[in-house]
Write an enzyme that holds these catalytic residues in place. Structure first.
Site, PDB file in Angstrom:
ATOM      1  N   LYS A  44       0.893  -1.094   0.167  1.00  0.00           N
ATOM      2  CA  LYS A  44       0.125  -0.275   0.738  1.00  0.00           C
ATOM      3  C   LYS A  44       1.698   1.501   0.256  1.00  0.00           C
ATOM      4  O   LYS A  44       2.214   1.057   0.889  1.00  0.00           O
ATOM      5  CB  LYS A  44      -1.227   0.534   1.452  1.00  0.00           C
ATOM      6  CG  LYS A  44      -1.730   1.637   1.582  1.00  0.00           C
ATOM      7  CD  LYS A  44      -3.112   0.453   2.438  1.00  0.00           C
ATOM      8  CE  LYS A  44      -3.624   1.889   2.765  1.00  0.00           C
ATOM      9  NZ  LYS A  44      -4.864   1.565   3.820  1.00  0.00           N
ATOM     10  N   SER A  88      -9.613   1.438   3.202  1.00  0.00           N
ATOM     11  CA  SER A  88      -9.168   2.468   2.504  1.00  0.00           C
ATOM     12  C   SER A  88      -7.866   1.834   2.071  1.00  0.00           C
ATOM     13  O   SER A  88      -7.178   2.323   0.984  1.00  0.00           O
ATOM     14  CB  SER A  88      -8.562   3.936   3.606  1.00  0.00           C
ATOM     15  OG  SER A  88      -6.872   2.876   4.143  1.00  0.00           O
ATOM     16  N   SER A 129      -9.579  -0.939   7.728  1.00  0.00           N
ATOM     17  CA  SER A 129      -9.639  -0.570   6.515  1.00  0.00           C
ATOM     18  C   SER A 129      -8.658  -1.895   5.656  1.00  0.00           C
ATOM     19  O   SER A 129      -8.359  -1.712   4.878  1.00  0.00           O
ATOM     20  CB  SER A 129      -8.120   0.426   6.318  1.00  0.00           C
ATOM     21  OG  SER A 129      -8.835   2.180   6.192  1.00  0.00           O
TER      22      SER A 129
END
Lengths: 488, 96
Positions: free
Chosen positions: A81, A156, A180
């Site tokens: 990420k 997210s 997330s």
């Protein structure tokens, strides 16, 4: 399709690498090609360095050739990420304010993946600064759900979930502050583990809410998630909140633990607002555990309705403090609209941050301001104590908690984007684990009539990741959800 | 707007050092009101005698040995600087 290299599990690929049926370079090329073919539709990657990834794969092949792999994951592609530092690579956090930022060092998890021989592949899209539940807050581009590109992948860590689900990578890392990792894992039909607070070092993770953030593994099977967690977890002197705990062999323990446990089903999670198909899938999963011999008991998490507001007060307060560092002075974007010393802060942050990030900084600033500090922030911290007591009381009665990960399956783009409060409520079942600091995993437990994945969440006691992984593995072994792949 | 009456938006943007303009400013003000109302749900919780939780687990005074470890070079530290000169950050003039 299911036989494609890029849909095989890390365990299977590791065995193939061992037997020289495939090389790490061939594997890296397979995921790179896959991403090149389909990522214009998915949008999971913000950037990638193909040559670097292939170099790492070559190094892995050389190690295997000498019979000296560094771990079972040596040569397996893992994608990060875009808020986890990888030296020499971009680190945007999905924000314009870090558009040209290049990491000057490795995060501890990145170092550990390197030490295990993982091949680092690409930088994954996300909601700006991990604030969002649909990935629509990325400053660069949205991510589409591989099961239906008209739907969001969750957030997210939307890029981390979509890339794994679509076969654009084998494993990924996400971060989880209020759900997330687990929420996008549920929406994209993969497994995602939110570790106990302190189990994984946060050094090199760009901070959103420091008392809640954890980095965690995402993959297409429980085994894959367990093997990645094995190499990431453990104490780190660079993170003062890193917690000393006994780290078992998660992979070897998968089939050992789950013998006849007491499992709690929180009644508050099954009340209004839960989609009927999600409810049905969860009831079937609970029935599976019951018929496998586990004892199922209804429990009550009495503080449930206070978890979300307390979470948003604490998370936005911490965010407003953490994001004060983005001021255009030492790194990142600096506004050219002014040369006045004070205005430069206002303009840089006004131009550099997106709407949701600004909203949360404003909320955090409000709850921390002098006249509101006691009635909002301090009050929420006391409520957090009660939430923790409530949760630990229940975990004193049962070994783990079974719950839905999300109230609904993935929704369409734009459906909640203009209603921030509705978007916040996407995380209603996941924030509890962050507030308490305990571990939770989301695994696929069925499909909706619209062919979208449904996620089941298993919450465990702090630092008992091996227990929830085992329970997840028991379900997965009987249901074969890991063999379902989206057609893109 | 009633929100303007309740939330001193000028003070808030000053504290946060964020310029808010145009439609974004309106949208954020509107949503703040709704979200702060939602936060009020908590006011019904009796927290008398309850300690605050700032962290998940009790860890206090985690210190390292007082030895110099590896540090960033000036070059590395300046790698992402928006403006630099002579191994230093360039910032706007702050004294007349």
């Amino acid at each position: 399709m299911d036989d494609e290299i890029f849909f095989k599990s890390a365990q299977r690929l590791s065995a193939m690498l061992d037997r020289r049926e495939i090389s790490s370079v061939e594997l890296a090329k397979a995921v790179i090609e896959r991403a090149k073919q389909i990522d214009s539709k998915i949008g999971a990657f913000l950037s990638f360095d193909e040559a670097k990834t292939l170099r790492e794969a070559e190094e892995s092949d050389a190690r295997r050739k000498k019979g000296r792999p560094l771990s079972v994951l040596d040569g397996i592609p893992v994608s990060l990420k875009d808020l986890i530092a990888e030296k020499g690579q971009p680190l945007t956090c999905g924000s314009k304010i870090l558009e040209n930022f290049v990491s000057p060092y490795d995060a501890t998890v990145t170092e550990r993946l390197r030490a295990a021989g993982c091949v680092l592949w690409g930088r994954l899209n996300m909601d700006e600064f991990a604030m969002g539940s649909s990935n629509e807050n990325s400053a660069y581009k949205p991510v589409a759900n591989p099961w239906n590109i008209g739907c969001v992948p969750g957030g997210s860590s939307g890029g981390s979930a979509a890339a794994v689900a679509a076969g654009e990578t084998i494993l990924s890392l996400g971060s989880d502050t209020g759900g997330s990792i687990r929420q996008p894992a549920a929406f994209c039909g993969i497994c995602g583990l939110k570790p106990s607070y302190g189990a994984v070092s946060r050094y090199g993770l760009v901070a959103f809410a420091s008392s809640l953030d954890q980095i965690g593994p995402m993959g297409r099977s429980v085994e894959d998630v367990a093997s990645l967690f094995q190499v990431m977890a453990g104490i780190d002197k660079k993170d003062s909140s890193s917690f000393p705990f006994r780290k078992p062999n998660y992979l070897a323990g998968l089939s050992k633990f789950s013998s006849l446990k007491r499992l709690g089903v929180p009644k508050e999670y099954f009340q209004g607002g839960l989609d009927s198909e999600v409810r049905k899938a969860l009831e079937n999963a609970i029935e599976f555990y019951r018929s496998a011999g586990h004892e199922i008991v209804e429990v009550s998490l009495e503080m449930t309705k206070y978890v979300m507001p307390a979470y948003y007060i604490i998370a936005t307060a911490e965010a407003s403090s953490n994001l004060a560092r983005f001021d255009g002075i030492r790194y990142g974007f600096r506004s050219k609209a002014t040369s006045n010393a004070i205005d430069i802060y206002f303009k840089t942050r006004g131009e550099g941050f997106g709407e949701e990030v600004k909203r949360r900084i404003m909320l955090g600033t409000y709850v921390l301001s002098n006249e509101n500090f006691d009635s909002y922030y301090r009050h929420a911290q006391k409520v957090r104590t009660l939430i923790r007591n409530d949760f630990m009381r229940v975990l004193g009665e049962v070994n783990a908690i079974i719950a839905p990960t999300t109230p609904t399956v993935a929704f369409e783009f734009g459906k909640k984007k203009f209603d921030p409060l509705q978007m916040y409520l996407c995380d209603i079942f996941t924030v509890q684990a962050n507030m308490v600091g305990t571990c939770g995993i989301s695994i696929p437990c069925g499909m909706s009539s619209t062919n979208l994945p449904i996620g089941m969440q298993i919450l465990g006691k702090p630092f008992k990741e091996h227990e929830i992984l085992s329970l997840a593995y028991e379900f997965e072994s009987a249901h074969g959800c890991k063999n379902l792949h989206p057609k893109i | 707007m009633t929100e303007e009456n309740r939330i001193d938006i000028e003070r808030l943007t000053t504290l946060a050092r964020i310029e808010l303009e145009g439609s974004e400013r309106v949208k954020i003000i509107d949503s703040l009101d709704e979200i702060l109302d939602y936060f009020k749900t908590l006011s019904g919780v009796d927290v008398g005698g309850v300690e605050e939780s700032a962290h998940a687990f009790p860890l206090y005074n985690v210190l390292r040995d007082d030895k110099v470890g590896p540090v960033f070079s000036a070059e590395d530290a300046l790698l992402n600087a928006p403006e630099q000169r002579d191994n230093q950050f360039v910032v706007p003039k702050i004294v007349e």
